[in-house]
Design a protein around this motif. Structure first.
Motif, short mmCIF file in Angstrom:
data_model
loop_
_atom_site.label_atom_id
_atom_site.label_comp_id
_atom_site.label_asym_id
_atom_site.label_seq_id
_atom_site.Cartn_x
_atom_site.Cartn_y
_atom_site.Cartn_z
N SER A 299 -28.74 -3.62 56.17
CA SER A 299 -29.19 -3.18 54.86
C SER A 299 -30.42 -3.99 54.50
O SER A 299 -30.62 -5.10 54.96
N ALA A 300 -31.25 -3.39 53.72
CA ALA A 300 -32.57 -3.96 53.49
C ALA A 300 -32.84 -4.05 52.01
O ALA A 300 -33.28 -3.10 51.39
N PRO A 301 -32.54 -5.18 51.43
CA PRO A 301 -32.69 -5.29 49.98
C PRO A 301 -34.11 -5.68 49.58
O PRO A 301 -34.83 -6.32 50.33
N SER A 302 -34.47 -5.27 48.42
CA SER A 302 -35.71 -5.75 47.80
C SER A 302 -35.35 -6.11 46.38
O SER A 302 -35.44 -5.29 45.49
N GLY A 303 -34.86 -7.30 46.19
CA GLY A 303 -34.33 -7.68 44.90
C GLY A 303 -35.39 -7.71 43.83
O GLY A 303 -36.56 -7.90 44.13
N LEU A 702 -35.19 5.05 55.41
CA LEU A 702 -34.59 4.82 54.09
C LEU A 702 -35.25 3.64 53.39
O LEU A 702 -35.56 3.67 52.19
N HIS A 703 -35.46 2.58 54.16
CA HIS A 703 -36.04 1.36 53.60
C HIS A 703 -37.46 1.63 53.08
O HIS A 703 -37.82 1.22 51.97
N ALA A 704 -38.24 2.37 53.86
CA ALA A 704 -39.61 2.69 53.44
C ALA A 704 -39.59 3.58 52.19
O ALA A 704 -40.38 3.39 51.27
N ALA A 705 -38.66 4.55 52.18
CA ALA A 705 -38.55 5.42 51.01
C ALA A 705 -38.15 4.61 49.77
O ALA A 705 -38.66 4.83 48.67
N GLU A 706 -37.26 3.65 49.97
CA GLU A 706 -36.81 2.80 48.85
C GLU A 706 -37.99 2.01 48.27
O GLU A 706 -38.19 1.99 47.05
N HIS A 707 -38.77 1.37 49.14
CA HIS A 707 -39.91 0.61 48.64
C HIS A 707 -40.86 1.47 47.81
O HIS A 707 -41.26 1.09 46.72
N ALA A 708 -41.22 2.62 48.38
CA ALA A 708 -42.19 3.46 47.68
C ALA A 708 -41.59 3.99 46.37
O ALA A 708 -42.28 4.08 45.36
N LYS A 788 -42.34 -7.91 47.69
CA LYS A 788 -41.18 -8.76 47.38
C LYS A 788 -39.97 -8.38 48.22
O LYS A 788 -38.84 -8.61 47.83
N CYS A 789 -40.22 -7.79 49.39
CA CYS A 789 -39.11 -7.35 50.23
C CYS A 789 -38.32 -8.55 50.72
O CYS A 789 -38.87 -9.50 51.27
N GLY A 790 -37.00 -8.49 50.56
CA GLY A 790 -36.14 -9.57 51.04
C GLY A 790 -36.01 -9.58 52.56
O GLY A 790 -35.49 -10.52 53.14
N ASN A 791 -36.47 -8.52 53.22
CA ASN A 791 -36.34 -8.41 54.67
C ASN A 791 -37.67 -8.50 55.39
O ASN A 791 -37.78 -8.05 56.53
ZN LIG Z 1 -37.41 -4.18 51.50
#
Ligand SMILES: [Zn+2]
Ligand SMILES: [Zn+2]
Length: 818
Positions: A299-303, A702-708, A788-791
């Motif tokens: 999982s790839a969080p961006s808090g 998913l991670h890229a979509a989440e960031h954008a 600010k990506c946590g990953n």
């Molecule tokens: Zn991230």
């Protein structure tokens, strides 16, 4: 600030018109950086006669200040307020909103020698400016006074007893005036008007708190008024241009509010350009070795970072193997140098204080290289200036001694700088409302002005410069606040109970959730129910910080001297005050030696390194409950409560001027829990496979979509991307499907996720377009990378993000577009 070179405003090079200036500016680049030019036509003002009820004394006082007649919107708003209707006037910068409330308020004070007025501003500086404006009208017997944390004890009693126009801020109302209501009983009993200035500032969690502070104020007024049928004070609110201001003002005050929105003040024509700094050629030396492939379930969080935007310039990631754009800061510095060299008085808005310093320094340097001494005519504006210093700055710019000023948006409040020839906006300020407020500084009557928005390397800015209709064709955002947030309502009801026992009638005032919240406070032992109401059980008052996230504040102490510099709310301390963090206080830079969470204290020393620090966290999330959902076949869209656990684990040091990452250092801080509101979508693995997403690429897509999606959320809600967190995973234990979560970074939520849920189609459509239209090949900070990506922005797949969002959009009902 160094005073002027001996050149008067009129001399120097001939000032070019906006079109010609723009042509000169674009010559710096081989490719055209201008993506769009919009011409905002000039407008002539519509003046109307003074309303018949306006007292002669007051008209004469305005005439002495050069105001011979009001603009129509001023008269309209003042008339509604005079008729005791709650009103919000939401018009542009410098449209004369103060007259709209001064007129009815001062008329009431003249008509009734015992009536009083309370004025609220979000900052002390603005209250001080308004005090001066009211005082210069010299209306006898009003005795206007500021009452805030700086007011000497000795003067406070005099103000309570004798001032009839008290200027303060919501914090002082909350901490000082309402708890001491008995001492204010005379003032509250005769309170005719409450003025809420710059009310668009009260948004999110802070706005939700202020909404309840105003309800507490209304309650105390009712308690001290003799007649039961008394409607209480009339609220007059002033707002920057915003979407549906009547609804936002109604939520803020809990009262029906009429809006006056047609701006009838005159305005100069403005040529408004959207500017995208060019891509830099890829640097082969910067390509790192490939990373191992991530586990499919990672999982790839961006808090969210409660710390607010980073203190330095734009951020580029360590694994930034594709092209990057020229930094918006450098671009702005170049444009500022060009406009100043052309004799054009220019204000550059930069989002951070350090950024403003970088722009000013770099501009001065390049001007001095061209014409020694010319650099002296450029300055930086930092927050925390004294009023006299601000006035000197205004004077110098007005007279042309100073030609260029780089400033944070601190200038939005409390400095009267208008009528400039050009405004440069370095990075989208977050809302169209702020954008127009900043651009509104440009333009003298009868003369065309220039405004330029310079895009930063981030998805929202990139989207906007390629979608001018989203800048110029869209209404400004509505202000989002949620007084029903239980994490705000609970503490506020505790404050109200501590001020006077709560009754059934009071609960209606505080809204639908109040009954349940009071029951929970009784359960928790904070309140006791008696036949006459609910009583606060403790000796001490509840400690509630309007601007904080809960958690005890942490003190920032200079180690060598023991001097207390300030406090940071508990929620932000891990991000802002970890050891090694660069901490800025009133423009002065400090470095944190140690953070002691048990003592709630961080020790710092003054130091100004040329890097900024950026904390990283790891996050996990579990679903608590689902409030609402849309079943769209292979796609599901949800709104609900979630528990987010996050831990700040490391921080990066980045060069301020370039954003280059110097290194990443580990931290040892405890994990923290946040219960909040999230919006999330799920997709079936089959639908992803059909869309051509290889199972190994699902996490990256998913991670890229989440960031954008996080980057684009401010398009539909008045939030900052720093208010929002996200998490994506190829399979989540609670949803059992590939899922992208986007959550409010504040306990209980601030209304952002809810707004995203309601606008999901528009929001995700814009997200998809922003990614698809970005000129990069593999993803960059303008589309799918996050500062600010946590990953560490890994894994990310730009093409798969587009496929993921296409599946979502093909299935979601179009109705979710507001
Ligand atoms: Zn991230
Ligand atoms: Zn890109």
């Amino acid at each position: 600030m160094t005073p002027a070179a001996p050149v008067s405003a009129g001399s120097g090079p001939e000032r070019p018109p906006p079109g010609e200036l723009l042509r000169r500016l674009r010559q710096r680049h081989a490719t055209d950086p201008i993506t769009h030019v919009e011409r905002v036509p000039p407008r002539s003002g519509i003046a109307v006669p003074w309303p018949a009820w306006a007292p002669e004394d007051l008209r004469a006082a305005y005439a002495r200040r050069g105001v011979t007649a009001p603009w129509r919107h001023q008269a309209e708003a003042a008339g509604l307020a005079y008729d005791r209707q709650h009103v919000v006037v939401a018009t542009g910068t410098a449209s004369g909103k103060s007259l709209a409330y001064q007129l009815p308020a001062l008329s009431a004070l003249l008509a009734d020698p015992r009536a009083t007025v309370l004025y609220l501003a979000p900052t002390k500086a603005l209250a001080a400016d308004q005090l001066r404006a009211v005082a210069t009208l010299e209306i006898e017997g009003v005795r206007p006074s500021c009452y805030d944390g700086d007011t000497p004890r000795a003067e406070r009693e005099w103000i309570r007893r004798h001032s009839r126009f008290v200027l303060t801020n919501p914090d002082m109302l909350h901490h000082g005036i309402l708890p001491g209501h008995a001492q204010w009983s005379g003032f509250l009993r005769r309170l005719a008007y409450v003025v809420v200035d710059e009310c668009h500032v009260y948004r999110g969690v802070f706005g939700s708190h202020v909404a309840h502070v105003l309800r507490r104020l209304r309650r105390q007024c009712t308690r001290y008024r003799p007649a039961t049928g008394d409607p209480g004070p009339t609220f007059v609110l002033a707002s920057a241009t915003s979407g549906d201001p009547a609804a936002a003002a109604g939520r803020l005050t809990g009262l029906p509010v009429t809006a006056v929105t047609e701006d009838t003040s005159p305005r100069a024509g403005v040529t408004f350009a959207l500017w995208e700094p060019p891509l830099l050629p890829p640097d082969p030396a910067a390509i790192p070795s490939p990373r191992p492939a991530p586990a499919a379930s990672a999982s790839a969080p961006s808090g969210p970072s409660p710390a607010g935007p980073p203190s330095g310039g734009p951020a580029h990631e360590a694994n930034d193997l594709t092209q990057v754009r020229r930094s918006a800061l450098r671009e702005t510095a170049d444009l500022l140098a060009d406009t100043v060299a052309s004799g054009v008085r220019t204000l550059a808005f930069v989002r951070s204080r350090r950024g403003a310093e970088v722009v000013a320094t770099s501009t001065r340097r390049s001007l001095d290289e061209a014409v020694p001494g010319l650099g002296d005519r450029v300055a930086a504006y930092r927050g925390g200036y004294l009023r006299e210093e601000r006035r000197e700055l205004e004077r110098a710019l007005l007279h042309g001694d100073l030609l260029g000023l780089a400033s944070t948006n601190a200038l939005e409040l409390g400095v009267d700088l208008i009528g400039l020839d050009a405004v440069l906006i370095c990075g989208y300020p977050g809302t169209r409302a702020s954008l127009w407020q900043q651009a509104g500084r440009a333009g003298r009557s009868g003369q065309e002005a220039l405004a330029v928005l310079i895009a930063r390397d981030d998805p929202l800015d990139t989207y906007l410069v390629h979608h001018p209709e989203a800048v110029f064709g869209a209404p400004v955002e509505a202000t989002v606040l949620d007084p029903a947030n239980a994490y705000v309502l609970g503490p506020q009801l505790a404050c109200a109970a501590a001020e006077a026992p709560l009754t059934d009638a009071d609960l209606a005032l505080f809204g639908d959730g109040a009954k349940d919240t009071v029951a929970a406070l009784v359960e928790a032992g904070a309140l006791r129910q008696r036949p006459t109401g609910w009583y606060w059980r403790h000796r001490e008052r509840p400690e509630v910080d309007l601007r904080g996230d809960g958690g005890a504040p942490v003190c920032v102490v200079e180690a060598a001297t023991g001097r207390l510099l300030g406090t940071v709310d508990g929620g932000s301390a891990h991000f802002l005050l970890h050891s090694g963090a660069v901490y800025l206080h009133q423009g002065v830079s400090y470095v944190v030696d140690t953070l002691d969470l048990d003592d709630g204290c961080a020790l710092v020393h003054p130091e100004e390194p040329d890097w900024s620090t950026h904390a990283r966290d790891v996050t996990s999330l579990s679903v608590v409950s689902v409030r609402s959902y849309v079943d769209a076949g292979p796609v599901g869209l949800f709104l609900g409560e979630v528990d987010v656990t996050s831990q700040v684990v490391s921080y990066q040091r980045r060069r301020i001027a370039t954003g280059e990452v110097i290194d990443t250092r580990p931290l040892d801080l405890p994990a923290r829990e946040l219960r909040t509101v999230a919006v999330w979508f799920t997709l079936s693995p089959e639908s992803l496979a059909t869309a051509g997403v290889d199972p190994a690429d699902v996490p990256g897509g998913l991670h890229a979509a989440e960031h954008a999606a996080i980057g684009l959320l401010p398009l539909v809600a008045t939030c900052d991307r720093w208010d929002i967190g996200g998490l994506s995973t190829a399979v989540h234990p609670d949803t059992e499907a590939p899922t992208v979560f986007v959550y409010d970074g504040h306990p209980g939520g601030a209304g952002f996720a809810e707004r995203a849920y309601g606008m999901a189609s528009s929001w995700l459509r814009a997200t998809r377009d922003a990614i698809a239209e970005c000129g990069c090949e593999h993803g960059c900070p303008s589309c799918v990378q996050s500062p600010k990506c946590g990953n560490g922005n890994n894994p990310l797949s730009k093409p798969d993000a587009i496929r993921v969002l296409d599946v979502v959009l093909a299935n979601l009902p179009v109705a979710l577009s507001g």
